[in-house]
Design a protein around this motif. Sequence first.
Motif, PDB file in Angstrom:
ATOM      1  N   LEU A 170       0.411  -0.971  -0.014  1.00  0.00           N
ATOM      2  CA  LEU A 170      -0.406   0.034   0.168  1.00  0.00           C
ATOM      3  C   LEU A 170       1.147   1.051  -0.040  1.00  0.00           C
ATOM      4  CD1 LEU A 170      -2.491  -0.960   2.330  1.00  0.00           C
ATOM      5  CD2 LEU A 170      -3.412  -0.629   0.162  1.00  0.00           C
ATOM      6  N   THR A 171       2.062   1.254   0.588  1.00  0.00           N
ATOM      7  CA  THR A 171       2.881   1.886   0.484  1.00  0.00           C
ATOM      8  C   THR A 171       3.242   2.687  -0.503  1.00  0.00           C
ATOM      9  OG1 THR A 171       3.138   2.375   3.041  1.00  0.00           O
ATOM     10  CG2 THR A 171       4.798   3.278   2.017  1.00  0.00           C
ATOM     11  N   THR A 172       3.811   1.491  -0.861  1.00  0.00           N
ATOM     12  CA  THR A 172       4.220   1.600  -3.065  1.00  0.00           C
ATOM     13  C   THR A 172       3.553   2.225  -3.598  1.00  0.00           C
ATOM     14  OG1 THR A 172       5.955  -0.433  -1.860  1.00  0.00           O
ATOM     15  CG2 THR A 172       5.469   0.611  -4.610  1.00  0.00           C
ATOM     16  N   MET A 173       2.341   1.614  -4.006  1.00  0.00           N
ATOM     17  CA  MET A 173       1.587   1.950  -3.968  1.00  0.00           C
ATOM     18  C   MET A 173       1.254   3.193  -4.370  1.00  0.00           C
ATOM     19  SD  MET A 173      -1.587  -1.034  -3.783  1.00  0.00           S
ATOM     20  CE  MET A 173      -2.596  -0.902  -5.263  1.00  0.00           C
ATOM     21  N   ARG A 174       0.765   4.121  -2.518  1.00  0.00           N
ATOM     22  CA  ARG A 174       0.687   5.296  -2.988  1.00  0.00           C
ATOM     23  C   ARG A 174       1.422   6.627  -3.217  1.00  0.00           C
ATOM     24  NH1 ARG A 174       0.324   7.378   3.312  1.00  0.00           N
ATOM     25  NH2 ARG A 174       2.356   7.077   3.070  1.00  0.00           N
TER      26      ARG A 174
ATOM     27  N   PRO B 201       4.485   3.824 -17.540  1.00  0.00           N
ATOM     28  CA  PRO B 201       4.078   2.688 -17.869  1.00  0.00           C
ATOM     29  C   PRO B 201       4.899   2.042 -16.259  1.00  0.00           C
ATOM     30  CG  PRO B 201       4.741   3.375 -19.658  1.00  0.00           C
ATOM     31  CD  PRO B 201       5.287   4.569 -19.035  1.00  0.00           C
ATOM     32  N   ASN B 202       6.162   1.938 -16.463  1.00  0.00           N
ATOM     33  CA  ASN B 202       6.989   2.052 -15.113  1.00  0.00           C
ATOM     34  C   ASN B 202       5.924   1.460 -13.800  1.00  0.00           C
ATOM     35  OD1 ASN B 202       8.846   0.822 -16.426  1.00  0.00           O
ATOM     36  ND2 ASN B 202      10.149   2.461 -16.135  1.00  0.00           N
ATOM     37  N   PHE B 203       5.686   3.173 -13.897  1.00  0.00           N
ATOM     38  CA  PHE B 203       4.659   3.098 -12.159  1.00  0.00           C
ATOM     39  C   PHE B 203       3.842   2.325 -12.255  1.00  0.00           C
ATOM     40  CE2 PHE B 203       6.438   7.323 -10.986  1.00  0.00           C
ATOM     41  CZ  PHE B 203       8.448   7.040 -10.985  1.00  0.00           C
ATOM     42  N   LEU B 204       2.883   2.464 -13.427  1.00  0.00           N
ATOM     43  CA  LEU B 204       1.557   1.833 -13.859  1.00  0.00           C
ATOM     44  C   LEU B 204       2.107   0.006 -13.159  1.00  0.00           C
ATOM     45  CD1 LEU B 204      -0.096   3.540 -16.868  1.00  0.00           C
ATOM     46  CD2 LEU B 204      -0.604   3.313 -14.151  1.00  0.00           C
ATOM     47  N   ASP B 205       3.166  -0.909 -13.916  1.00  0.00           N
ATOM     48  CA  ASP B 205       3.354  -1.775 -13.960  1.00  0.00           C
ATOM     49  C   ASP B 205       3.969  -1.832 -11.948  1.00  0.00           C
ATOM     50  OD1 ASP B 205       4.170  -4.821 -15.074  1.00  0.00           O
ATOM     51  OD2 ASP B 205       5.732  -3.889 -14.369  1.00  0.00           O
ATOM     52  N   VAL B 206       4.548  -1.145 -11.677  1.00  0.00           N
ATOM     53  CA  VAL B 206       4.834  -1.293 -10.526  1.00  0.00           C
ATOM     54  C   VAL B 206       2.720  -1.459  -8.931  1.00  0.00           C
ATOM     55  CG1 VAL B 206       5.776  -0.953  -8.164  1.00  0.00           C
ATOM     56  CG2 VAL B 206       7.208  -1.019  -9.912  1.00  0.00           C
ATOM     57  N   THR B 207       2.579  -0.265  -9.567  1.00  0.00           N
ATOM     58  CA  THR B 207       1.316  -0.559  -9.260  1.00  0.00           C
ATOM     59  C   THR B 207       0.650  -1.621  -8.925  1.00  0.00           C
ATOM     60  OG1 THR B 207       1.263   1.558  -8.934  1.00  0.00           O
ATOM     61  CG2 THR B 207      -0.531   1.084  -8.949  1.00  0.00           C
ATOM     62  N   GLN B 208       0.723  -2.277 -10.162  1.00  0.00           N
ATOM     63  CA  GLN B 208      -0.348  -3.266 -11.072  1.00  0.00           C
ATOM     64  C   GLN B 208      -0.071  -4.152  -9.612  1.00  0.00           C
ATOM     65  OE1 GLN B 208      -0.431  -4.217 -14.790  1.00  0.00           O
ATOM     66  NE2 GLN B 208      -1.313  -5.989 -14.434  1.00  0.00           N
ATOM     67  N   ASN B 209       1.559  -4.674  -9.918  1.00  0.00           N
ATOM     68  CA  ASN B 209       2.006  -5.684  -9.322  1.00  0.00           C
ATOM     69  C   ASN B 209       1.918  -6.303  -7.617  1.00  0.00           C
ATOM     70  OD1 ASN B 209       3.491  -6.901 -11.599  1.00  0.00           O
ATOM     71  ND2 ASN B 209       5.348  -6.056 -11.496  1.00  0.00           N
ATOM     72  N   GLU B 210       1.728  -4.793  -7.430  1.00  0.00           N
ATOM     73  CA  GLU B 210       1.699  -5.143  -5.289  1.00  0.00           C
ATOM     74  C   GLU B 210       0.061  -4.883  -5.192  1.00  0.00           C
ATOM     75  OE1 GLU B 210       3.828  -3.800  -3.550  1.00  0.00           O
ATOM     76  OE2 GLU B 210       5.513  -3.928  -4.879  1.00  0.00           O
ATOM     77  N   THR B 211      -0.674  -4.775  -6.313  1.00  0.00           N
ATOM     78  CA  THR B 211      -1.592  -4.712  -6.259  1.00  0.00           C
ATOM     79  C   THR B 211      -2.487  -6.553  -6.263  1.00  0.00           C
ATOM     80  OG1 THR B 211      -2.853  -3.014  -7.302  1.00  0.00           O
ATOM     81  CG2 THR B 211      -4.084  -4.164  -7.530  1.00  0.00           C
ATOM     82  N   GLU B 212      -2.056  -7.120  -7.653  1.00  0.00           N
ATOM     83  CA  GLU B 212      -1.593  -8.259  -7.380  1.00  0.00           C
ATOM     84  C   GLU B 212      -1.482  -8.788  -6.640  1.00  0.00           C
ATOM     85  OE1 GLU B 212       0.073  -9.748 -11.417  1.00  0.00           O
ATOM     86  OE2 GLU B 212      -1.449  -8.955 -12.094  1.00  0.00           O
ATOM     87  N   ARG B 213       0.165  -8.971  -5.550  1.00  0.00           N
ATOM     88  CA  ARG B 213       0.479  -9.194  -4.286  1.00  0.00           C
ATOM     89  C   ARG B 213      -0.208  -9.165  -3.429  1.00  0.00           C
ATOM     90  NH1 ARG B 213       5.993  -6.887  -1.132  1.00  0.00           N
ATOM     91  NH2 ARG B 213       5.506  -8.136  -0.055  1.00  0.00           N
ATOM     92  N   MET B 214      -1.297  -7.551  -3.469  1.00  0.00           N
ATOM     93  CA  MET B 214      -2.126  -7.805  -1.934  1.00  0.00           C
ATOM     94  C   MET B 214      -3.372  -9.015  -1.682  1.00  0.00           C
ATOM     95  SD  MET B 214      -2.763  -3.657  -0.793  1.00  0.00           S
ATOM     96  CE  MET B 214      -2.883  -3.459  -2.056  1.00  0.00           C
ATOM     97  N   ILE B 215      -3.576  -9.530  -3.436  1.00  0.00           N
ATOM     98  CA  ILE B 215      -4.861  -9.859  -4.031  1.00  0.00           C
ATOM     99  C   ILE B 215      -4.532 -11.376  -3.196  1.00  0.00           C
ATOM    100  CG2 ILE B 215      -6.173 -11.390  -5.359  1.00  0.00           C
ATOM    101  CD1 ILE B 215      -5.963  -8.408  -6.942  1.00  0.00           C
ATOM    102  N   ARG B 216      -3.581 -11.683  -3.635  1.00  0.00           N
ATOM    103  CA  ARG B 216      -2.676 -13.038  -3.640  1.00  0.00           C
ATOM    104  C   ARG B 216      -3.008 -12.764  -2.192  1.00  0.00           C
ATOM    105  NH1 ARG B 216       1.434 -12.022  -7.472  1.00  0.00           N
ATOM    106  NH2 ARG B 216       2.402 -11.456  -5.650  1.00  0.00           N
ATOM    107  N   LEU B 217      -1.920 -11.878  -1.302  1.00  0.00           N
ATOM    108  CA  LEU B 217      -2.208 -11.683   0.106  1.00  0.00           C
ATOM    109  C   LEU B 217      -2.867 -12.206   0.916  1.00  0.00           C
ATOM    110  CD1 LEU B 217      -0.336 -11.700   3.080  1.00  0.00           C
ATOM    111  CD2 LEU B 217      -0.217  -9.105   2.568  1.00  0.00           C
TER     112      LEU B 217
END
Length: 609
Positions: free
Chosen positions: A394-398, A416-432
């Motif tokens: 969440l901190t990274t995404m914010r 695009p890099n920022f959106l890619d990182v945000t997407q990865n962190e979102t998926e990580r939270m979903i997995r968690l």
Amino acid sequence: MEKVGFFRSIHLKFVIIYVLLILVAMQIIGVYFVRQLESTLQENFKDAIQERVNLLSYYVEEQMTKVRLPDEEAPSLEEDIRRLLSDYNSADISEVRVIEGESLRILGTSDPDNQGLVGGRSTDNLIKMAIATKQPVTEDFVDQGQRIWVLVTPIKNNNGEVNGAIYLVAKIENIYEQMREINNIFTSGIAIALAITAILGILLAQTVTRPISDMRKQALAMAKGNFSRKVKVYGYDEIGQLAITFNSLTKKLQEAHATTEGERRKLSSVLSYMTDGVIATDRKGRVILINEPAAKMLNVSRETVLSSPIVSLLGLEEDYTFEELLDEQDSVILDYSSKTKTLILRANFSVIQKETGFVNGLITVLHDITEQEKIDMERREFVANVSHELRTPLTTMRSYLEALADGAWKDEEIAPNFLDVTQNETERMIRLVNDLLQLSKMDSKDYRLSKDWIDFIFFYNRIIDRFEMTKQQNVTFERKLPDHSAFVEIDEDKLTQVLDNIISNALKYSPEGGKVTFGIEEKDEFIIVSVSDQGVGIPKENIEQIFERFYRVDKARTRKLGGTGLGLAIAKEMVEAHGGKIWAASTEGKGTTISFSLPYVRSEEDDWE
């Protein structure tokens, strides 16, 4: 209790007291009797002598006043007196003399050996005293061991004038000889009486001691727990009433003992089957009771801790005294954990008080709160881990979203890099969150498995094929699987998730050019499924903790690889739900092997074939 000896028994005391009482009584009576008898005999003896002397005095007075003519042939005064004195020779009288008044001339004597004294003058002072005082004079003395009594009586005429005196020597020793004979008879009588008294005393003592002895035997039997005996009642006197009361007491004690024994057994049963430990002390803080759970909790022997101080037993000497424990209102946490074992107890104290308010002891109840503390610790750690795991993405995404909001979205290279990182962190939270939901479901009592008979060899090969086709690392797969089918009853979806988590971890930690080995080993009742990698391995001290929730050996690398720290925890829950076990074996620098077992029955395989 030892038997009472004869010389210490009340039987002998009764006899001795009885004999002594009789002896003292007879001695008192004997002394009084002997003295009175002696006095009476002496008085009678002297009175008898005095009467004879008085009679002799009368006769002598007649002879002394008798007119005698010179030419008559009548006897002289001396001859008449000798004739009178001849009758006084007896066993009690030694000698009788007649003395003329003024001249003190001896007119006669009854002793043949002293006839030569007749006509002579007497010089005895007693005679002079009697004539002078006109009263009888006596004297007692001892001559050659014989008691002598001398009596001097004046001879008076009708006018009261003294014409002479009678001197008498009496053998009063005869009276004492008679007294000695009487004393001997009395002593013999006392001895016979004491013998009879002793026999009667023994018989009398038996009537008293027999019921007491019976009551003593009954008391000993009662001390051993035998209340069936009764004391025989020999009579209805005080001792008989005591025996009746004793029997009544025995009956009441039997009833009270039965009630107490029943309560004791109930208490013992309650204490024995209690899961909590119970310790009781006396008013000085010494242990008087400890049940088996308490002994096991404290790892002590019940026999060795009895009478020991409660503060020493609980290890509270430095923090509390016994008086402070009596005033302690809150629970006391006791930590007995060691390097190999965790043990935490909670002690509650309750004071035992009498009706008067005085403290009679202390009850300590021990609760084993080790598991509760572990659960609380795991809960706190779990909340902290979940919070940390959610806060990081969440901190990274914010941060990235704030950067995009500030205009970074206009930059075609950065956006695009920022959106890619945000997407990865979102998926990580979903997995968690999904993993957390999965664990929550498995912790629920309503969790059910949808089992079916599956050929596990085919099932395992299919999952390995999927990973082999999609892998991105330069890793070689090696399969050590049986050629025949092995049917097991499993939930296919859940076991797929277990193998996905295990194989994913093996691929994550495998180095470039490494090898992952898949194996199945058939046992009598289980099949052992294993996945081995050639990664960095796990330290020996951490091998038992890798199946705990959110546990990571290398936290930085795990987060970098996108792990949640819940994969092996989920795998453990699912394998155990199937009735199997999961474990790990690892060597640092050489790799790790994750293995789990599943129930396996060979007969089922034959049926399928």
